[in-house]
Design a protein around this motif. Sequence first.
Motif, PDB file in Angstrom:
ATOM      1  N   THR A  15       0.910  -1.138   0.001  1.00 21.15           N
ATOM      2  CA  THR A  15      -0.054   0.060   0.080  1.00 21.15           C
ATOM      3  C   THR A  15       0.849   1.226   0.094  1.00 21.15           C
ATOM      4  O   THR A  15       1.949   1.276   0.002  1.00 21.15           O
ATOM      5  N   GLU A  16       0.356   2.264  -0.152  1.00 18.60           N
ATOM      6  CA  GLU A  16       0.881   3.638  -0.057  1.00 18.60           C
ATOM      7  C   GLU A  16      -0.030   4.408   0.996  1.00 18.60           C
ATOM      8  O   GLU A  16      -0.999   4.433   1.000  1.00 18.60           O
ATOM      9  N   VAL A  17       1.015   5.230   1.734  1.00 18.51           N
ATOM     10  CA  VAL A  17       0.262   6.157   2.860  1.00 18.51           C
ATOM     11  C   VAL A  17       0.811   7.425   2.934  1.00 18.51           C
ATOM     12  O   VAL A  17       2.305   7.400   2.770  1.00 18.51           O
ATOM     13  N   LEU A  18       0.210   8.366   3.672  1.00 17.41           N
ATOM     14  CA  LEU A  18       1.055   9.649   3.892  1.00 17.41           C
ATOM     15  C   LEU A  18       1.545   9.248   5.276  1.00 17.41           C
ATOM     16  O   LEU A  18       0.781   9.095   6.291  1.00 17.41           O
ATOM     17  N   SER A  19       2.869   9.626   5.748  1.00 18.17           N
ATOM     18  CA  SER A  19       3.458   9.540   6.970  1.00 18.17           C
ATOM     19  C   SER A  19       2.818  10.614   7.659  1.00 18.17           C
ATOM     20  O   SER A  19       2.688  11.581   7.449  1.00 18.17           O
ATOM     21  N   GLY A  20       2.531  10.153   9.079  1.00 19.64           N
ATOM     22  CA  GLY A  20       1.973  10.548  10.125  1.00 19.64           C
ATOM     23  C   GLY A  20       0.299  10.571   9.944  1.00 19.64           C
ATOM     24  O   GLY A  20      -0.178  11.063  10.870  1.00 19.64           O
ATOM     25  N   SER A  21      -0.212   9.941   8.991  1.00 20.98           N
ATOM     26  CA  SER A  21      -1.629   9.956   9.083  1.00 20.98           C
ATOM     27  C   SER A  21      -2.040   8.837   9.995  1.00 20.98           C
ATOM     28  O   SER A  21      -1.367   7.996  10.403  1.00 20.98           O
ATOM     29  N   ASN A  22      -3.435   8.923  10.374  1.00 20.98           N
ATOM     30  CA  ASN A  22      -3.859   8.030  10.970  1.00 20.98           C
ATOM     31  C   ASN A  22      -3.952   6.576  10.499  1.00 20.98           C
ATOM     32  O   ASN A  22      -3.878   5.385  11.257  1.00 20.98           O
ATOM     33  N   TYR A  23      -3.938   6.531   9.247  1.00 22.35           N
ATOM     34  CA  TYR A  23      -4.167   5.345   8.552  1.00 22.35           C
ATOM     35  C   TYR A  23      -2.823   4.483   8.389  1.00 22.35           C
ATOM     36  O   TYR A  23      -2.897   3.456   8.705  1.00 22.35           O
ATOM     37  N   THR A  83       1.970  15.464  -1.972  1.00 20.38           N
ATOM     38  CA  THR A  83       1.681  15.846  -3.227  1.00 20.38           C
ATOM     39  C   THR A  83       1.232  14.401  -4.172  1.00 20.38           C
ATOM     40  O   THR A  83       0.618  14.764  -4.891  1.00 20.38           O
ATOM     41  N   THR A  84       1.298  13.274  -3.508  1.00 21.65           N
ATOM     42  CA  THR A  84       0.549  12.159  -3.839  1.00 21.65           C
ATOM     43  C   THR A  84      -0.622  11.997  -3.606  1.00 21.65           C
ATOM     44  O   THR A  84      -0.915  11.268  -2.424  1.00 21.65           O
ATOM     45  N   GLY A  85      -1.726  12.381  -4.090  1.00 22.88           N
ATOM     46  CA  GLY A  85      -3.234  12.624  -3.353  1.00 22.88           C
ATOM     47  C   GLY A  85      -3.694  11.192  -3.557  1.00 22.88           C
ATOM     48  O   GLY A  85      -3.308  10.228  -4.022  1.00 22.88           O
ATOM     49  N   ILE A  86      -4.979  11.150  -2.857  1.00 15.26           N
ATOM     50  CA  ILE A  86      -5.514  10.026  -2.682  1.00 15.26           C
ATOM     51  C   ILE A  86      -6.058   9.425  -3.740  1.00 15.26           C
ATOM     52  O   ILE A  86      -5.997   8.250  -4.285  1.00 15.26           O
ATOM     53  N   THR A  87      -6.293  10.260  -4.742  1.00 12.94           N
ATOM     54  CA  THR A  87      -6.914   9.859  -6.243  1.00 12.94           C
ATOM     55  C   THR A  87      -5.816   9.044  -6.924  1.00 12.94           C
ATOM     56  O   THR A  87      -6.032   8.219  -7.488  1.00 12.94           O
ATOM     57  N   THR A  88      -4.579   9.814  -6.827  1.00 11.56           N
ATOM     58  CA  THR A  88      -3.356   8.952  -7.504  1.00 11.56           C
ATOM     59  C   THR A  88      -3.045   7.739  -6.969  1.00 11.56           C
ATOM     60  O   THR A  88      -2.789   6.816  -7.585  1.00 11.56           O
ATOM     61  N   ARG A  89      -3.077   7.702  -5.485  1.00 10.28           N
ATOM     62  CA  ARG A  89      -2.854   6.506  -4.779  1.00 10.28           C
ATOM     63  C   ARG A  89      -3.799   5.489  -5.194  1.00 10.28           C
ATOM     64  O   ARG A  89      -3.323   4.214  -5.373  1.00 10.28           O
ATOM     65  N   LEU A  90      -5.078   5.674  -5.730  1.00  9.66           N
ATOM     66  CA  LEU A  90      -6.095   4.866  -5.904  1.00  9.66           C
ATOM     67  C   LEU A  90      -6.021   4.335  -7.283  1.00  9.66           C
ATOM     68  O   LEU A  90      -6.231   3.220  -7.726  1.00  9.66           O
TER      69      LEU A  90
END
Length: 271
Positions: free
Chosen positions: A139-147, A172-179
């Motif tokens: 997976t890909e996540v934003l560092s420091g996020s709850n997820y 800068t790698t938004g959720i849409t890009t990650r999806l």
Amino acid sequence: MKKWIERLLLGVILASLVLLPHKADAAGKTTITVATDSDTAPFTYKSNNKFKGYDIDVVKAIFKDSKQYKLKFQTIPFDSILTGLDAGKYQMAANDFNYNEERAEKYLFSNPISKSNYAVTSAKGQSFKRLEDLSGKSTEVLSGSNYAQVLENWNSANPDKKAIDINYVSGTTGITTRLQHIENGKIDFILYDAISSAYIVDDQGLDLKVSQIEEEIGGETDGLEYLLFPKDEEGEKLQQYVNKRLAELKKDGTLAKLSKKYFGGDYVSDL
């Protein structure tokens, strides 16, 4: 000597002005700068260069007709929002923030403004309903996020199982890009909130499946969303003002109306 003293006094005056957090305008109103990444629809996004989303409209409703405050929204990369609160650049943060203990040590939380649930978005034909189903998946996540913290905690608590492959990306790698990275096979899944996941998959026409996690994660705060403030005297006053207004907006039905508008259902009445 006289010029030197004048320069010294001028420097002291300028320094004192810089150290002031933010001054009231001519009408006596204090500007509240709200930080958001404008990339977490339907909570916060931009349309025709205007700030939109549930969080945005809730904050606007909180401060509507305020004689004390006026609002200013500012788009900030997600991973810079909290450091901006630390530095005093912003007085509030609105970005689908969840609760965690590490965050609570440094910031103040409003009363919850919505309740969703964790969901896993993956390729069609796959279904992940428990965290253990994600063992060995990427997976890909934003560092420091709850997820990110949820997945990190699972890895730590299950050393005997194949770890979830966590790849950290910038704001800068938004959720849409990650999806989209799921569609092209770069990663296997994204852990996110159910409201946003279903909204974005439908809005972007992505050929993906959204499965809600069926186990409780994080205890009584699981799935709750909050506004954030700095943990200082000014933040405490703002927190009190916001919480009072939230109670009024829940009572008069404003929160439920906004929830139905952006989420397609009532995610606030049970708060």
